[in-house]
Design an enzyme around this catalytic site. Sequence first.
Site, PDB file in Angstrom:
ATOM      1  N   MET A  30       0.841  -1.200   0.000  1.00 28.20           N
ATOM      2  CA  MET A  30       0.000   0.000   0.000  1.00 28.20           C
ATOM      3  C   MET A  30       0.877   1.250   0.000  1.00 28.20           C
ATOM      4  O   MET A  30       0.416   2.347   0.328  1.00 28.20           O
ATOM      5  CB  MET A  30      -0.931  -0.017   1.210  1.00 28.20           C
ATOM      6  CG  MET A  30      -1.896  -1.205   1.192  1.00 28.20           C
ATOM      7  SD  MET A  30      -3.380  -0.938   2.140  1.00 28.20           S
ATOM      8  CE  MET A  30      -2.714  -0.698   3.773  1.00 28.20           C
ATOM      9  N   HIS A  37       9.246  -3.391   3.507  1.00 27.97           N
ATOM     10  CA  HIS A  37       8.887  -3.584   2.092  1.00 27.97           C
ATOM     11  C   HIS A  37      10.145  -3.830   1.236  1.00 27.97           C
ATOM     12  O   HIS A  37      10.144  -4.691   0.363  1.00 27.97           O
ATOM     13  CB  HIS A  37       8.198  -2.332   1.544  1.00 27.97           C
ATOM     14  CG  HIS A  37       6.916  -1.956   2.220  1.00 27.97           C
ATOM     15  ND1 HIS A  37       6.787  -0.829   2.996  1.00 27.97           N
ATOM     16  CD2 HIS A  37       5.702  -2.559   2.236  1.00 27.97           C
ATOM     17  CE1 HIS A  37       5.545  -0.737   3.434  1.00 27.97           C
ATOM     18  NE2 HIS A  37       4.862  -1.780   3.002  1.00 27.97           N
ATOM     19  N   GLY A 147       5.126 -10.362   3.608  1.00 27.74           N
ATOM     20  CA  GLY A 147       5.886 -10.280   4.853  1.00 27.74           C
ATOM     21  C   GLY A 147       5.223 -11.075   5.973  1.00 27.74           C
ATOM     22  O   GLY A 147       3.992 -11.109   6.074  1.00 27.74           O
ATOM     23  N   LYS A 149       5.306 -10.211   8.928  1.00 22.39           N
ATOM     24  CA  LYS A 149       4.710  -9.262   9.878  1.00 22.39           C
ATOM     25  C   LYS A 149       3.194  -9.444   9.880  1.00 22.39           C
ATOM     26  O   LYS A 149       2.542  -9.401  10.913  1.00 22.39           O
ATOM     27  CB  LYS A 149       5.082  -7.842   9.454  1.00 22.39           C
ATOM     28  CG  LYS A 149       4.084  -6.804   9.840  1.00 22.39           C
ATOM     29  CD  LYS A 149       4.660  -5.817  10.778  1.00 22.39           C
ATOM     30  CE  LYS A 149       3.685  -4.779  11.252  1.00 22.39           C
ATOM     31  NZ  LYS A 149       2.684  -4.376  10.311  1.00 22.39           N
TER      32      LYS A 149
HETATM   33  P1  AMP Z   1       1.469  -3.027   3.446  1.00 19.99           P
HETATM   34  O1  AMP Z   1       2.036  -1.935   2.592  1.00 19.99           O
HETATM   35  O2  AMP Z   1       1.383  -2.676   4.882  1.00 19.99           O
HETATM   36  O3  AMP Z   1       0.173  -3.565   2.873  1.00 19.99           O
HETATM   37  O4  AMP Z   1       2.489  -4.231   3.370  1.00 19.99           O
HETATM   38  C1  AMP Z   1       2.921  -4.758   2.145  1.00 19.99           C
HETATM   39  C2  AMP Z   1       3.740  -5.996   2.404  1.00 19.99           C
HETATM   40  O5  AMP Z   1       4.862  -5.668   3.200  1.00 19.99           O
HETATM   41  C3  AMP Z   1       2.966  -7.080   3.172  1.00 19.99           C
HETATM   42  O6  AMP Z   1       3.314  -8.350   2.629  1.00 19.99           O
HETATM   43  C4  AMP Z   1       3.492  -6.918   4.567  1.00 19.99           C
HETATM   44  O7  AMP Z   1       3.439  -8.115   5.320  1.00 19.99           O
HETATM   45  C5  AMP Z   1       4.921  -6.520   4.307  1.00 19.99           C
HETATM   46  N1  AMP Z   1       5.497  -5.830   5.466  1.00 19.99           N
HETATM   47  C6  AMP Z   1       5.020  -4.718   6.084  1.00 19.99           C
HETATM   48  N2  AMP Z   1       5.791  -4.416   7.153  1.00 19.99           N
HETATM   49  C7  AMP Z   1       6.777  -5.346   7.205  1.00 19.99           C
HETATM   50  C8  AMP Z   1       7.883  -5.586   8.087  1.00 19.99           C
HETATM   51  N3  AMP Z   1       8.132  -4.793   9.121  1.00 19.99           N
HETATM   52  N4  AMP Z   1       8.670  -6.645   7.842  1.00 19.99           N
HETATM   53  C9  AMP Z   1       8.425  -7.461   6.789  1.00 19.99           C
HETATM   54  N5  AMP Z   1       7.407  -7.298   5.927  1.00 19.99           N
HETATM   55  C10 AMP Z   1       6.587  -6.254   6.133  1.00 19.99           C
END
Ligand code: AMP
Length: 281
Positions: A30, A37, A147, A149
């Site tokens: 996002m 990321h 991730g 997370k």
């Molecule tokens: P988001 O932009 O929050 O939707 O996350 C996009 C991707 O990045 C998802 O697969 C999350 O699990 C991963 N992600 C977000 N934060 C972390 C983190 N601290 N460590 C590893 N992966 C992450």
Amino acid sequence: MLVINNPEEMRQWSRERRREGSRIALVPTMGCLHEGHLSLIRLAREEADAVVVSIFVNPIQFGPAEDLEKYPRPFDADLARCRELGVAAVFAPAAGGLYAEDHSVFVEETEISTGLCGRTRPGHFRGVTTVVCKLFNLVQPDTAVFGRKDAQQALIIQRMVRDLNIPVRIITGPVVREKDGLAMSSRNRYLAPEERRQAAFIYQGLLAASAHYQAGHNDGASLLDFFRDLIAEKAPDALIEYAALVDGKSLQPVEKVTAPAMLAVAVRVGDTRLIDNIQIG
Ligand code: AMP
């Protein structure tokens, strides 16, 4: 690096890459990219010839009282990071560009999405699986990277590709943390300084529970108490939304750790909702 806004153009670009014999890896995000990321993008580069990063703040995974409007969108900085990492294309559909006005078909996982975050964010995972399925159809990746997370999300996506025979290999990357242990998140920037200080104890609490397990205690309730006690003592402004010990695959609650389990938590610090997890056993 190409920036593609139009879904049809995305499909066309991927079709051409595949025709040339390139393997494509997709990293759905996002935006508001941070080291978490970026670690996934690096992983994707190892797996494929061409990496696509999607940047889309997906409206249908936000509840009515959630932060869709204020979600940070530093698009130019995101593009610069992708460029530095050798991303081939950023897919950034316009806010209204991915859903028809009368969109009425959804993809829904019905077992492992009901607990943990699914309980407190009704409709969230349905929004996630729907958008990820659409992204898979448009980008046609060989591999997609998520991730740990968001461990529940990654498991749900794995279940989706298995149950719907979607030919995409899912790989996951470890949680990337700040120096004090707080899991990196685009939402960390909402935290006021004192909230930010207290938020670090979420991971400290997980570590305390894990240490208790390693000292020979496998009783779920006592592990959860370790987490709750540390938060109560060190982070008085934090409100635990849930803290659960669950089986690492089925996400069903476990009373004793006898197989790989996960301690998963969601904690509100001020107005900011943070999640984290740790493997136990
Ligand atoms: P988001 O932009 O929050 O939707 O996350 C996009 C991707 O990045 C998802 O697969 C999350 O699990 C991963 N992600 C977000 N934060 C972390 C983190 N601290 N460590 C590893 N992966 C992450």
